[in-house]
Design an enzyme around this catalytic site. Structure first.
Site, PDB file in Angstrom:
ATOM      1  CD  GLU A  65      -1.762   1.646   2.918  1.00  0.00           C
ATOM      2  OE1 GLU A  65      -1.426   2.807   3.241  1.00  0.00           O
ATOM      3  OE2 GLU A  65      -2.142   0.790   3.749  1.00  0.00           O
ATOM      4  CD  GLU A 143       0.867   3.416   9.124  1.00  0.00           C
ATOM      5  OE1 GLU A 143      -0.185   2.757   9.119  1.00  0.00           O
ATOM      6  OE2 GLU A 143       1.437   3.817   8.084  1.00  0.00           O
TER       7      GLU A 143
END
Length: 615
Positions: A65, A143
């Site tokens: 992604e 993240e």
């Protein structure tokens, strides 16, 4: 392209036009014309997510992604897409779910074609640039690091880690520097090559759903979809299926004691239940969520509060993968509630026992059906990017007819046998319980987040209590809800000049009454605002404190009233302000005055209760 559907069930206020098409490569697209939108948008959902990660490369779908956005054959500059959007009032985002990956953007409506051109390249010819690989691995790692001290993420991964390793639910889906760089390198694995294999294997047009929203007419938007997305490769391949049970007997009838980062005290009960996702018209899980999560008289929460054991409660069901569904009850415990956690658990099972003896009740379904119809009928437009992202994902649910894709919130089918089957599955053989408190001693550490925990089997005594919980006279079904609106008539007048100011209907020594008709939109919604100018509420520190206590006690005393109203999409607020006290009521016209009357009656009838005052 082939047109598949053009007749959609939609809210009364929805002025958008819809068309569902299929491109020659089997990619299906929902085309939306919104003639007044300022922001155009598009989303593409791929029916592949973290469950498809190779076992030895956790986080690969998430990494895909990230790296997908780093340039395409037509636009090789890795910043071209983001730069174009930012220059034209746009933004983009993406997320990786368990079984889907969702990419979306919005942009000023004049620049949709240019944004679509750049967006489509990620699916027709992505570069997966070597130069960007390390940078994006670090982005994935960052993240993950920001989630390491987040109890929601920690508890979620712990729940996954304590599940059947034969089902991909157990995997670490985010990925980090170790899983995507250090460990593969130590084994001679080229992560970029693995990523290219993953993309080539799974990113097939037949597993994608596109949604495009713009001001242009449907023909133009459909032509753009055909022009820009017909070259997405079609392998074709079926969507993956995951047949193993997530929680089998080895993982049930246990307490999991967890030490959180924050000072949390919670009890979470998880039941293995039938997968009812394809029963979207009857929603038995929603009916059980409404009843177990109720906060009025006779509810589980009201009783636990009266004992001083709980502050808040939520309940709901969800499907993780086909044939793997859960129903969860989450309770925010007091310190006293933690001491009595087995009694709290027993009380939960007493409420469930009452439901088993009481359900099904058609009037409960009919109430929820009326509420869903009213909410859907007058549903407001959502923002462009949120609309396309959610619809692209919803289109993956092939058991929902496309013409109903906008109306999945509706209840439209009563299935009493399914309700009975669902509630019967809420039993001790099908559950496990997570207890969360900083006071626990633990003996294990979860691999990815370092969460401290221990696992304890249910005691024989507790098992016996939960298998035969009996009934509790304090627990019963909610009363019928008098606030559900049924009259939506509005006397709409033609050629009326809208009033610029409200009318002053009453003006005397103690009060003023203003009224303003909705003469612009003619909606059956109203707003009542009542303010009491009471200087003595702030005359001293003691007065201010007592005023605050009074408001809290009133809100607690009238919790039934406020909760019933909120269930029916009516909202009542009673607060202290700098000038006194305010009452605000919003919702459908039909029941506004009834709610205000009931509230004022409650104010008059209120007498302080010492026990509630102490709480």
């Amino acid at each position: 392209y082939k047109q598949l559907e053009s007749d959609f069930i939609k809210p009364d206020l929805d002025d958008r036009s819809y068309r569902f098409i299929q491109l020659p490569n089997d990619l299906k697209a929902l085309i939306i014309q919104d003639p007044t939108t300022d922001k155009s948008a598009a989303a593409l959902d791929v029916n592949i997510g973290a469950f498809s990660d190779p076992e030895e490369l956790p986080g690969l779908a998430h990494f895909c992604e990230h790296l997908l956005f780093m340039g395409s054959r037509k636009f090789p500059d890795e910043n071209e897409y983001s730069s174009f959007l930012s220059k034209h009032g746009g933004s983009s985002n993406a997320y990786t779910g368990a079984q889907n990956t969702n990419y979306y953007f919005q942009v000023n409506h004049e620049h949709l074609k240019g944004a679509l051109d750049r967006f489509s390249g990620f699916f027709t010819g992505p570069l997966f640039s070597k130069d960007s690989t390390d940078k994006e691995i670090n982005a994935v790692d960052s993240e993950n690091k920001k989630n390491l001290q987040n109890d929601i993420w920690r508890l979620y991964q712990l729940d996954k880690s304590l599940s059947n390793p034969s089902h991909p639910y157990h995997k670490f889906s985010t990925g980090n520097l170790k899983t995507l760089n250090e460990i593969p390198k130590s084994k001679g694995v080229d992560v970029r090559n693995e990523l290219l294999n993953f993309y080539s294997k799974y990113y097939s047009a037949n597993l994608m759903k596109l949604c495009v929203l713009g001001r242009e007419d449907l023909d133009t938007l459909s032509d753009w979809a055909y022009e820009l997305f017909s070259d997405v490769p079609n392998l074709p391949r079926p969507a993956p299926e995951f047949e193993a049970s997530i929680l089998d007997g080895a993982y049930l009838k246990k307490f999991i004691h967890v030490k959180p980062v924050k000072d949390l005290t919670k009890l979470e009960v998880t039941f293995v239940v039938p997968d009812v996702e394809d029963h979207w018209e009857s929603k038995p899980n929603h009916i059980l969520s409404h009843l177990i999560g109720h906060e009025g008289s006779g509810s589980l929460l009201a009783h636990l509060k009266s004992l001083g054991w709980a502050n808040e409660l939520s309940a709901g069901g969800h499907t993780v993968s086909k044939s793997n569904a859960f129903f969860c009850i989450d309770i925010d415990l007091t310190d006293e509630g933690l001491k009595h956690h087995e009694d709290v658990t027993h009380t939960i099972f007493q409420y469930i026992e009452m439901l088993k003896n009481s359900l099904p009740e058609e009037w409960i379904y009919l109430e929820l059906e009326d509420i869903s119809k009213a909410s859907f009928k007058f549903e407001q437009k959502k923002n462009s990017s949120g609309t396309v992202s959610s619809l692209a994902k919803a289109l993956e649910k092939d058991y929902i007819p496309v013409k109903s894709i906008l109306a999945t919130s509706l209840l439209s089918k009563y299935e009493p046998d399914l309700i009975t089957k669902y509630v019967q599955s809420l039993n001790v053989e099908n559950c496990r319980i997570v207890l969360i408190s900083k006071t626990f001693k633990t003996d294990s550490v979860e691999k990815w987040y370092g969460t401290e925990y221990s696992t304890v089997d249910f005691s024989a005594d507790l098992l016996k209590r939960l298998q035969h919980p009996g009934l509790n006279s304090h627990l019963h079904l909610p009363r019928p809800n008098e606030f559900i609106a049924t009259n939506f008539n509005v006397d709409k007048l033609e050629n009326v000049e809208p009033l610029e100011e409200p009318l002053l209907l009453k003006d005397d020594k103690i009060s003023k009454l203003w009224y303003k008709k909705d003469d612009r939109f003619w909606q059956p919604r109203g707003y009542i605002y009542t303010t009491f100018k009471l200087p003595h509420t702030h005359a001293s520190i003691v007065n201010s404190m007592l005023s605050t206590l009074y408001v809290q006690l009133i809100n607690d005393y009238l919790k039934d009233l406020q909760y019933d109203a909120s269930c029916a999409d009516l909202h009542l607020s009673f607060i202290k302000t700098n000038e006194g006290l305010d009452i605000t009521i919003t919702g459908f016209n039909d029941k506004l005055i009834i709610l205000l009357t009931r509230f004022l009656e409650g104010l008059k009838a209120f007498k302080p209760d010492r026990k509630r005052f102490e709480i």
